[in-house]
Write a protein that holds these residues in place. Structure first.
Motif, PDB file in Angstrom:
ATOM      1  N   VAL A   9       0.867  -1.180   0.000  1.00  0.00           N
ATOM      2  CA  VAL A   9       0.000   0.000   0.000  1.00  0.00           C
ATOM      3  C   VAL A   9       0.900   1.226   0.000  1.00  0.00           C
ATOM      4  N   ARG A  10       0.323   2.381  -0.343  1.00  0.00           N
ATOM      5  CA  ARG A  10       1.085   3.625  -0.344  1.00  0.00           C
ATOM      6  C   ARG A  10       0.373   4.649   0.537  1.00  0.00           C
ATOM      7  N   GLY A  11       1.107   5.188   1.474  1.00  0.00           N
ATOM      8  CA  GLY A  11       0.569   6.234   2.327  1.00  0.00           C
ATOM      9  C   GLY A  11      -0.106   5.691   3.569  1.00  0.00           C
ATOM     10  N   ASP A  12      -0.121   6.520   4.620  1.00  0.00           N
ATOM     11  CA  ASP A  12      -0.676   6.092   5.901  1.00  0.00           C
ATOM     12  C   ASP A  12      -2.178   5.844   5.842  1.00  0.00           C
ATOM     13  N   LEU A  13      -2.890   6.629   5.044  1.00  0.00           N
ATOM     14  CA  LEU A  13      -4.341   6.470   4.997  1.00  0.00           C
ATOM     15  C   LEU A  13      -4.730   5.124   4.399  1.00  0.00           C
ATOM     16  N   GLU A  14      -4.066   4.744   3.301  1.00  0.00           N
ATOM     17  CA  GLU A  14      -4.361   3.437   2.698  1.00  0.00           C
ATOM     18  C   GLU A  14      -3.925   2.313   3.636  1.00  0.00           C
ATOM     19  N   ALA A  17      -6.556   1.973   6.253  1.00  0.00           N
ATOM     20  CA  ALA A  17      -7.784   1.410   5.697  1.00  0.00           C
ATOM     21  C   ALA A  17      -7.684  -0.104   5.525  1.00  0.00           C
ATOM     22  N   ARG A  18      -6.498  -0.595   5.172  1.00  0.00           N
ATOM     23  CA  ARG A  18      -6.324  -2.023   4.918  1.00  0.00           C
ATOM     24  C   ARG A  18      -5.974  -2.817   6.174  1.00  0.00           C
ATOM     25  N   THR A  19      -5.361  -2.157   7.170  1.00  0.00           N
ATOM     26  CA  THR A  19      -4.865  -2.909   8.330  1.00  0.00           C
ATOM     27  C   THR A  19      -5.350  -2.354   9.666  1.00  0.00           C
ATOM     28  N   GLY A  20      -6.167  -1.321   9.634  1.00  0.00           N
ATOM     29  CA  GLY A  20      -6.587  -0.690  10.880  1.00  0.00           C
ATOM     30  C   GLY A  20      -7.239  -1.636  11.864  1.00  0.00           C
ATOM     31  N   HIS A  21      -7.946  -2.631  11.364  1.00  0.00           N
ATOM     32  CA  HIS A  21      -8.623  -3.558  12.272  1.00  0.00           C
ATOM     33  C   HIS A  21      -7.633  -4.392  13.075  1.00  0.00           C
ATOM     34  N   PHE A  22      -6.419  -4.584  12.545  1.00  0.00           N
ATOM     35  CA  PHE A  22      -5.409  -5.294  13.326  1.00  0.00           C
ATOM     36  C   PHE A  22      -4.947  -4.464  14.516  1.00  0.00           C
ATOM     37  N   PHE A  23      -4.767  -3.157  14.291  1.00  0.00           N
ATOM     38  CA  PHE A  23      -4.382  -2.284  15.401  1.00  0.00           C
ATOM     39  C   PHE A  23      -5.471  -2.262  16.466  1.00  0.00           C
ATOM     40  N   GLU A  24      -6.711  -2.272  16.042  1.00  0.00           N
ATOM     41  CA  GLU A  24      -7.831  -2.226  16.987  1.00  0.00           C
ATOM     42  C   GLU A  24      -7.977  -3.532  17.767  1.00  0.00           C
ATOM     43  N   SER A  25      -7.556  -4.648  17.149  1.00  0.00           N
ATOM     44  CA  SER A  25      -7.833  -5.956  17.753  1.00  0.00           C
ATOM     45  C   SER A  25      -6.598  -6.654  18.296  1.00  0.00           C
ATOM     46  N   VAL A 109       0.413 -10.764  11.647  1.00  0.00           N
ATOM     47  CA  VAL A 109       0.535  -9.821  10.537  1.00  0.00           C
ATOM     48  C   VAL A 109       1.771  -8.960  10.777  1.00  0.00           C
ATOM     49  N   MET A 110       2.472  -8.634   9.690  1.00  0.00           N
ATOM     50  CA  MET A 110       3.677  -7.808   9.777  1.00  0.00           C
ATOM     51  C   MET A 110       3.578  -6.706   8.733  1.00  0.00           C
ATOM     52  N   ILE A 111       3.995  -5.496   9.131  1.00  0.00           N
ATOM     53  CA  ILE A 111       3.993  -4.341   8.243  1.00  0.00           C
ATOM     54  C   ILE A 111       5.412  -3.812   8.166  1.00  0.00           C
ATOM     55  N   LEU A 112       5.966  -3.770   6.950  1.00  0.00           N
ATOM     56  CA  LEU A 112       7.314  -3.265   6.730  1.00  0.00           C
ATOM     57  C   LEU A 112       7.226  -1.911   6.041  1.00  0.00           C
ATOM     58  N   ALA A 113       7.884  -0.902   6.605  1.00  0.00           N
ATOM     59  CA  ALA A 113       7.891   0.431   6.013  1.00  0.00           C
ATOM     60  C   ALA A 113       8.970   0.501   4.948  1.00  0.00           C
ATOM     61  N   GLY A 114       8.604   0.976   3.759  1.00  0.00           N
ATOM     62  CA  GLY A 114       9.555   1.083   2.663  1.00  0.00           C
ATOM     63  C   GLY A 114       9.914   2.525   2.364  1.00  0.00           C
ATOM     64  N   TYR A 123       4.341   0.671   2.000  1.00  0.00           N
ATOM     65  CA  TYR A 123       4.364  -0.341   3.059  1.00  0.00           C
ATOM     66  C   TYR A 123       4.069  -1.703   2.447  1.00  0.00           C
ATOM     67  N   THR A 124       4.727  -2.717   2.969  1.00  0.00           N
ATOM     68  CA  THR A 124       4.444  -4.096   2.583  1.00  0.00           C
ATOM     69  C   THR A 124       3.811  -4.797   3.775  1.00  0.00           C
ATOM     70  N   VAL A 125       2.694  -5.455   3.531  1.00  0.00           N
ATOM     71  CA  VAL A 125       1.940  -6.141   4.578  1.00  0.00           C
ATOM     72  C   VAL A 125       1.920  -7.632   4.257  1.00  0.00           C
ATOM     73  N   THR A 126       2.204  -8.453   5.257  1.00  0.00           N
ATOM     74  CA  THR A 126       2.209  -9.899   5.018  1.00  0.00           C
ATOM     75  C   THR A 126       1.638 -10.649   6.216  1.00  0.00           C
ATOM     76  N   THR A 127       1.028 -11.786   5.904  1.00  0.00           N
ATOM     77  CA  THR A 127       0.586 -12.713   6.945  1.00  0.00           C
ATOM     78  C   THR A 127       1.374 -14.018   6.887  1.00  0.00           C
ATOM     79  N   SER A 128       2.446 -14.032   6.088  1.00  0.00           N
ATOM     80  CA  SER A 128       3.265 -15.236   5.957  1.00  0.00           C
ATOM     81  C   SER A 128       3.946 -15.549   7.286  1.00  0.00           C
ATOM     82  N   ARG A 129       3.642 -16.692   7.866  1.00  0.00           N
ATOM     83  CA  ARG A 129       4.210 -17.047   9.157  1.00  0.00           C
ATOM     84  C   ARG A 129       5.725 -17.215   9.074  1.00  0.00           C
ATOM     85  N   THR A 130       6.227 -17.715   7.941  1.00  0.00           N
ATOM     86  CA  THR A 130       7.664 -17.899   7.785  1.00  0.00           C
ATOM     87  C   THR A 130       8.390 -16.565   7.835  1.00  0.00           C
ATOM     88  N   LEU A 131       7.880 -15.589   7.087  1.00  0.00           N
ATOM     89  CA  LEU A 131       8.503 -14.270   7.082  1.00  0.00           C
ATOM     90  C   LEU A 131       8.389 -13.609   8.451  1.00  0.00           C
TER      91      LEU A 131
END
Length: 225
Positions: A9-14, A17-25, A109-114, A123-131
């Motif tokens: 995703v690009r930018g904090d707003l996007e 929008a895509r991951t906000g529920h993880f922060f909430e939960s 879930v992991m979020i990497l800032a680029g 930002y790159t978002v992944t749910t890959s357990r290995t990564l």
């Protein structure tokens, strides 16, 4: 997040929008490694985590923030970190630049800032357990090798006399060497010698690095005017 294992995703707003529920939960663990407090600038995400922190006794939440010394250069940043520590977060300072900034939530879930782009930071978002497990291990290694906030701030702070603090303030003001020397009532040669002595005391290779280290240690000088 749907079934993707990785997306960008690009930018904090996007991002929110895509991951906000993880922060909430967030339930058990919130890990954040960042160069400074501006990396994750979306206030809604911060507020969500702080709400979970306040309820940490109920959810048994572990929150760890690993930052570089750059995060301590401003008094406001140090005050904010002490505030989140008071709410239950653990804060440590690592001497490296921490170029690969990341957030890991519940190891699910992991979020990497680029890099920064005209459309906002990528930002790159992944749910890959290995990564996630791999980066989690790296985070843990850095964490174990880093002092906590207060230990870092007071541990290696050098003693600066009034003269050195005046030079430090002159550097921070951004005036030329000649102007700073006049304001301090000393010769240009003496001023530059004191700057060199200050850099040595702060173990800095440049004036910019000296300012960063002085800020990290919370060193303040008297006004030079």
């Amino acid at each position: 997040m749907r079934s993707e294992q990785m997306f960008s995703v690009r930018g904090d707003l996007e991002l929110l929008a895509r991951t906000g529920h993880f922060f909430e939960s967030v339930r058990t663990e919130f890990l954040c490694a960042a160069r400074d407090l501006r990396t994750w600038s979306q206030p809604s995400a911060r507020a969500a985590v702080r709400r979970r922190l306040r309820a940490s006794e109920a959810v048994d939440l572990t929150t760890r923030k690993l930052l570089s010394p750059v995060a301590l250069t401003e008094e406001e940043s140090r005050d904010h970190l002490r505030l989140v520590r008071g709410e239950g977060a653990q804060v440590r300072i690592n001497g490296s630049a921490l170029p690969h900034e990341t957030i890991i939530i519940d190891r699910r879930v992991m979020i990497l800032a680029g890099r920064e782009t005209p459309a906002g930071r990528e930002y790159t978002v992944t749910t890959s357990r290995t990564l996630i497990d791999g980066v989690h291990s790296l985070f843990t290694a850095l964490w174990d090798d880093s002092p906590d906030l207060e230990t870092y701030v007071r541990g290696d702070a050098p003693h600066l006399g009034a003269g050195a603090r005046a030079v430090l303030d002159a550097l921070a003001s951004g005036v030329t060497d000649a102007s700073a020397a006049r304001r301090l009532g000393i010769s240009l040669r003496t001023y530059r010698r004191r700057v060199a002595e200050l850099m040595t005391a702060l173990e800095a290779d440049s004036r910019f690095q000296a300012g960063l280290r002085a800020g990290a240690w919370g060193l303040r000088g008297r006004p030079v005017g």
